[in-house]
Design a protein around this motif. Structure first.
Motif, PDB file in Angstrom:
ATOM      1  N   LYS A 107      22.583   5.576 -25.292  1.00  0.00           N
ATOM      2  CA  LYS A 107      23.498   6.167 -26.267  1.00  0.00           C
ATOM      3  C   LYS A 107      24.300   5.066 -26.928  1.00  0.00           C
ATOM      4  CE  LYS A 107      24.061  10.818 -24.825  1.00  0.00           C
ATOM      5  NZ  LYS A 107      24.955  11.937 -24.862  1.00  0.00           N
ATOM      6  N   LEU A 108      24.521   5.223 -28.215  1.00  0.00           N
ATOM      7  CA  LEU A 108      25.310   4.252 -28.961  1.00  0.00           C
ATOM      8  C   LEU A 108      26.760   4.368 -28.524  1.00  0.00           C
ATOM      9  CD1 LEU A 108      25.225   2.083 -31.130  1.00  0.00           C
ATOM     10  CD2 LEU A 108      25.570   3.871 -32.825  1.00  0.00           C
ATOM     11  N   ALA A 109      27.295   3.281 -27.973  1.00  0.00           N
ATOM     12  CA  ALA A 109      28.661   3.284 -27.442  1.00  0.00           C
ATOM     13  C   ALA A 109      29.657   2.648 -28.407  1.00  0.00           C
ATOM     14  CB  ALA A 109      28.708   2.544 -26.106  1.00  0.00           C
ATOM     15  N   ARG A 110      29.211   1.638 -29.146  1.00  0.00           N
ATOM     16  CA  ARG A 110      30.106   0.921 -30.043  1.00  0.00           C
ATOM     17  C   ARG A 110      29.364   0.481 -31.299  1.00  0.00           C
ATOM     18  NH1 ARG A 110      30.879   0.204 -25.123  1.00  0.00           N
ATOM     19  NH2 ARG A 110      29.269  -1.327 -24.790  1.00  0.00           N
ATOM     20  N   VAL A 111      30.057   0.539 -32.438  1.00  0.00           N
ATOM     21  CA  VAL A 111      29.545   0.021 -33.701  1.00  0.00           C
ATOM     22  C   VAL A 111      30.627  -0.884 -34.259  1.00  0.00           C
ATOM     23  CG1 VAL A 111      28.731   0.567 -36.025  1.00  0.00           C
ATOM     24  CG2 VAL A 111      28.242   2.142 -34.141  1.00  0.00           C
ATOM     25  N   ALA A 112      30.292  -2.135 -34.538  1.00  0.00           N
ATOM     26  CA  ALA A 112      31.287  -3.076 -35.061  1.00  0.00           C
ATOM     27  C   ALA A 112      30.673  -3.879 -36.203  1.00  0.00           C
ATOM     28  CB  ALA A 112      31.755  -4.018 -33.961  1.00  0.00           C
ATOM     29  N   ALA A 113      31.478  -4.189 -37.174  1.00  0.00           N
ATOM     30  CA  ALA A 113      31.047  -5.044 -38.278  1.00  0.00           C
ATOM     31  C   ALA A 113      31.088  -6.494 -37.819  1.00  0.00           C
ATOM     32  CB  ALA A 113      31.945  -4.845 -39.489  1.00  0.00           C
ATOM     33  N   THR A 114      30.095  -7.280 -38.235  1.00  0.00           N
ATOM     34  CA  THR A 114      30.070  -8.704 -37.897  1.00  0.00           C
ATOM     35  C   THR A 114      30.641  -9.514 -39.057  1.00  0.00           C
ATOM     36  OG1 THR A 114      27.858  -9.081 -38.786  1.00  0.00           O
ATOM     37  CG2 THR A 114      28.011  -8.370 -36.475  1.00  0.00           C
ATOM     38  N   LEU A 115      31.020 -10.740 -38.780  1.00  0.00           N
ATOM     39  CA  LEU A 115      31.554 -11.610 -39.832  1.00  0.00           C
ATOM     40  C   LEU A 115      30.522 -11.891 -40.915  1.00  0.00           C
ATOM     41  CD1 LEU A 115      33.552 -14.172 -37.661  1.00  0.00           C
ATOM     42  CD2 LEU A 115      34.452 -12.315 -39.086  1.00  0.00           C
ATOM     43  N   PHE A 170      22.966 -14.097 -21.701  1.00  0.00           N
ATOM     44  CA  PHE A 170      22.996 -13.323 -20.471  1.00  0.00           C
ATOM     45  C   PHE A 170      24.330 -13.552 -19.807  1.00  0.00           C
ATOM     46  CE2 PHE A 170      22.570 -13.004 -15.876  1.00  0.00           C
ATOM     47  CZ  PHE A 170      22.051 -11.719 -15.757  1.00  0.00           C
ATOM     48  N   GLY A 171      24.875 -12.494 -19.253  1.00  0.00           N
ATOM     49  CA  GLY A 171      26.136 -12.650 -18.562  1.00  0.00           C
ATOM     50  C   GLY A 171      26.361 -11.520 -17.594  1.00  0.00           C
ATOM     51  N   VAL A 172      27.155 -11.785 -16.593  1.00  0.00           N
ATOM     52  CA  VAL A 172      27.545 -10.764 -15.625  1.00  0.00           C
ATOM     53  C   VAL A 172      29.062 -10.725 -15.634  1.00  0.00           C
ATOM     54  CG1 VAL A 172      27.528 -10.099 -13.205  1.00  0.00           C
ATOM     55  CG2 VAL A 172      25.506 -11.184 -14.195  1.00  0.00           C
ATOM     56  N   ASN A 173      29.609  -9.551 -15.999  1.00  0.00           N
ATOM     57  CA  ASN A 173      31.063  -9.475 -15.992  1.00  0.00           C
ATOM     58  C   ASN A 173      31.544  -9.234 -14.568  1.00  0.00           C
ATOM     59  OD1 ASN A 173      31.058  -6.680 -15.434  1.00  0.00           O
ATOM     60  ND2 ASN A 173      30.972  -6.170 -17.612  1.00  0.00           N
ATOM     61  N   VAL A 192      24.936  -2.332 -14.385  1.00  0.00           N
ATOM     62  CA  VAL A 192      24.991  -1.405 -15.513  1.00  0.00           C
ATOM     63  C   VAL A 192      24.376  -2.079 -16.731  1.00  0.00           C
ATOM     64  CG1 VAL A 192      26.519  -0.062 -17.017  1.00  0.00           C
ATOM     65  CG2 VAL A 192      27.041  -0.281 -14.581  1.00  0.00           C
ATOM     66  N   ASP A 193      23.313  -1.452 -17.269  1.00  0.00           N
ATOM     67  CA  ASP A 193      22.585  -2.008 -18.419  1.00  0.00           C
ATOM     68  C   ASP A 193      23.300  -1.718 -19.731  1.00  0.00           C
ATOM     69  OD1 ASP A 193      20.530  -2.668 -16.676  1.00  0.00           O
ATOM     70  OD2 ASP A 193      19.461  -0.812 -17.042  1.00  0.00           O
ATOM     71  N   ARG A 194      23.197  -2.677 -20.634  1.00  0.00           N
ATOM     72  CA  ARG A 194      23.686  -2.493 -21.993  1.00  0.00           C
ATOM     73  C   ARG A 194      22.812  -3.326 -22.909  1.00  0.00           C
ATOM     74  NH1 ARG A 194      29.526  -4.324 -23.063  1.00  0.00           N
ATOM     75  NH2 ARG A 194      28.555  -6.326 -23.355  1.00  0.00           N
ATOM     76  N   CYS A 195      22.556  -2.818 -24.081  1.00  0.00           N
ATOM     77  CA  CYS A 195      21.767  -3.538 -25.076  1.00  0.00           C
ATOM     78  C   CYS A 195      22.621  -3.707 -26.318  1.00  0.00           C
ATOM     79  CB  CYS A 195      20.499  -2.727 -25.400  1.00  0.00           C
ATOM     80  SG  CYS A 195      19.467  -3.470 -26.667  1.00  0.00           S
ATOM     81  N   GLU A 196      22.703  -4.932 -26.814  1.00  0.00           N
ATOM     82  CA  GLU A 196      23.450  -5.187 -28.039  1.00  0.00           C
ATOM     83  C   GLU A 196      22.492  -5.681 -29.106  1.00  0.00           C
ATOM     84  OE1 GLU A 196      26.898  -7.633 -27.587  1.00  0.00           O
ATOM     85  OE2 GLU A 196      27.918  -6.107 -26.400  1.00  0.00           O
ATOM     86  N   LEU A 197      22.604  -5.092 -30.286  1.00  0.00           N
ATOM     87  CA  LEU A 197      21.756  -5.447 -31.414  1.00  0.00           C
ATOM     88  C   LEU A 197      22.610  -5.900 -32.575  1.00  0.00           C
ATOM     89  CD1 LEU A 197      19.445  -2.311 -31.421  1.00  0.00           C
ATOM     90  CD2 LEU A 197      18.840  -4.585 -30.621  1.00  0.00           C
ATOM     91  N   ASP A 198      22.238  -6.993 -33.188  1.00  0.00           N
ATOM     92  CA  ASP A 198      22.847  -7.405 -34.446  1.00  0.00           C
ATOM     93  C   ASP A 198      21.887  -6.978 -35.544  1.00  0.00           C
ATOM     94  OD1 ASP A 198      25.149  -8.534 -33.384  1.00  0.00           O
ATOM     95  OD2 ASP A 198      24.178 -10.458 -33.047  1.00  0.00           O
ATOM     96  N   VAL A 199      22.351  -6.097 -36.426  1.00  0.00           N
ATOM     97  CA  VAL A 199      21.502  -5.489 -37.443  1.00  0.00           C
ATOM     98  C   VAL A 199      22.024  -5.871 -38.815  1.00  0.00           C
ATOM     99  CG1 VAL A 199      20.652  -3.292 -38.336  1.00  0.00           C
ATOM    100  CG2 VAL A 199      21.072  -3.553 -35.892  1.00  0.00           C
ATOM    101  N   LEU A 254      25.511  -3.256 -32.784  1.00  0.00           N
ATOM    102  CA  LEU A 254      25.370  -1.969 -32.113  1.00  0.00           C
ATOM    103  C   LEU A 254      25.277  -2.211 -30.622  1.00  0.00           C
ATOM    104  CD1 LEU A 254      22.607  -0.389 -34.400  1.00  0.00           C
ATOM    105  CD2 LEU A 254      25.095  -0.300 -34.691  1.00  0.00           C
ATOM    106  N   SER A 255      26.062  -1.491 -29.835  1.00  0.00           N
ATOM    107  CA  SER A 255      26.021  -1.592 -28.379  1.00  0.00           C
ATOM    108  C   SER A 255      25.559  -0.261 -27.815  1.00  0.00           C
ATOM    109  CB  SER A 255      27.399  -1.931 -27.809  1.00  0.00           C
ATOM    110  OG  SER A 255      27.805  -3.204 -28.237  1.00  0.00           O
ATOM    111  N   LEU A 256      24.440  -0.306 -27.078  1.00  0.00           N
ATOM    112  CA  LEU A 256      23.882   0.888 -26.456  1.00  0.00           C
ATOM    113  C   LEU A 256      24.058   0.802 -24.957  1.00  0.00           C
ATOM    114  CD1 LEU A 256      22.090   0.263 -29.103  1.00  0.00           C
ATOM    115  CD2 LEU A 256      20.500   1.843 -28.071  1.00  0.00           C
ATOM    116  N   ASP A 257      24.464   1.903 -24.345  1.00  0.00           N
ATOM    117  CA  ASP A 257      24.602   1.985 -22.897  1.00  0.00           C
ATOM    118  C   ASP A 257      23.503   2.883 -22.354  1.00  0.00           C
ATOM    119  OD1 ASP A 257      26.917   0.399 -22.737  1.00  0.00           O
ATOM    120  OD2 ASP A 257      28.197   2.111 -23.190  1.00  0.00           O
TER     121      ASP A 257
END
Length: 177
Positions: free
Chosen positions: A45-53, A165-168, A6-13, A59-62
């Motif tokens: 699709k944007l699945a999660r939005v979280a504030a960073t420190l 990179f990681g595999v859960n 299952v692909d997911r893309c995470e962006l730090d913006v 942003l996490s896209l699935d």
């Protein structure tokens, strides 16, 4: 990733006055390149939005893989090939098709909810000697893969600043189907 990964893309913006407003379930496309010469590399699709420190956003896209991994059905089919089955499966959650080859023929097959739809597509691909994946435009492809030359080379510390990179465990378990 090929099915059943299952692909997911995470962006730090960074948050700037030009940062667009986004909300969960927004359809987004990631494009990379130079100047106006951009190429799509991921759609989802944007699945999660979280504030960073650091004050930015993560942003996490699935991709469509997740929609299929959540979609279960009980259905039977007669005189269908794998490509026809894949088209029927992706129609349920309303996903788009890229290139879909015919694959193996089935006089009768029953798809049950003991496997999710993404696992069923992986099984059909394996039976047909094909691969299944979502492309940069977010469309499902079900076809043979021909290895090619490397598209680009990166050097850590020069053109590449961070790589993760990681595999859960759930993804690893699905890959063993």
């Amino acid at each position: 990733s090929f099915a059943p990964g299952v692909d997911r893309c995470e962006l730090d913006v960074a948050r700037t006055p030009d940062t667009p407003d986004v909300a969960v379930d927004d359809a987004l496309s990631i494009q990379l390149g130079y100047g106006s010469n951009l190429s799509a590399v991921f759609s989802g699709k944007l699945a999660r939005v979280a504030a960073t420190l650091e004050g930015g956003l993560r942003l996490s896209l699935d991709s469509g893989c997740l929609a299929l991994a959540r979609y279960r059905q009980n259905a039977s089919f007669e005189q269908q090939d794998a490509g026809q089955l894949v088209r029927a499966i992706i129609g349920g959650p309303g996903l788009g098709a890229g290139t879909i080859e015919n694959g193996a023929s089935y006089p009768f097959i029953a798809l049950d909810d003991r496997r999710d739809s993404w696992q069923w597509i992986a099984r059909l691909a394996r039976d047909s000697g094909l691969q299944a994946w979502f492309d940069a435009e977010g469309k499902l492809n079900f076809k043979s893969v021909i290895a090619g030359a490397a598209a680009a080379s990166f050097r850590y510390g020069e053109s590449l600043l961070a790589l993760e990179f990681g595999v859960n465990q759930k993804t690893k378990a699905m890959m063993d189907v």
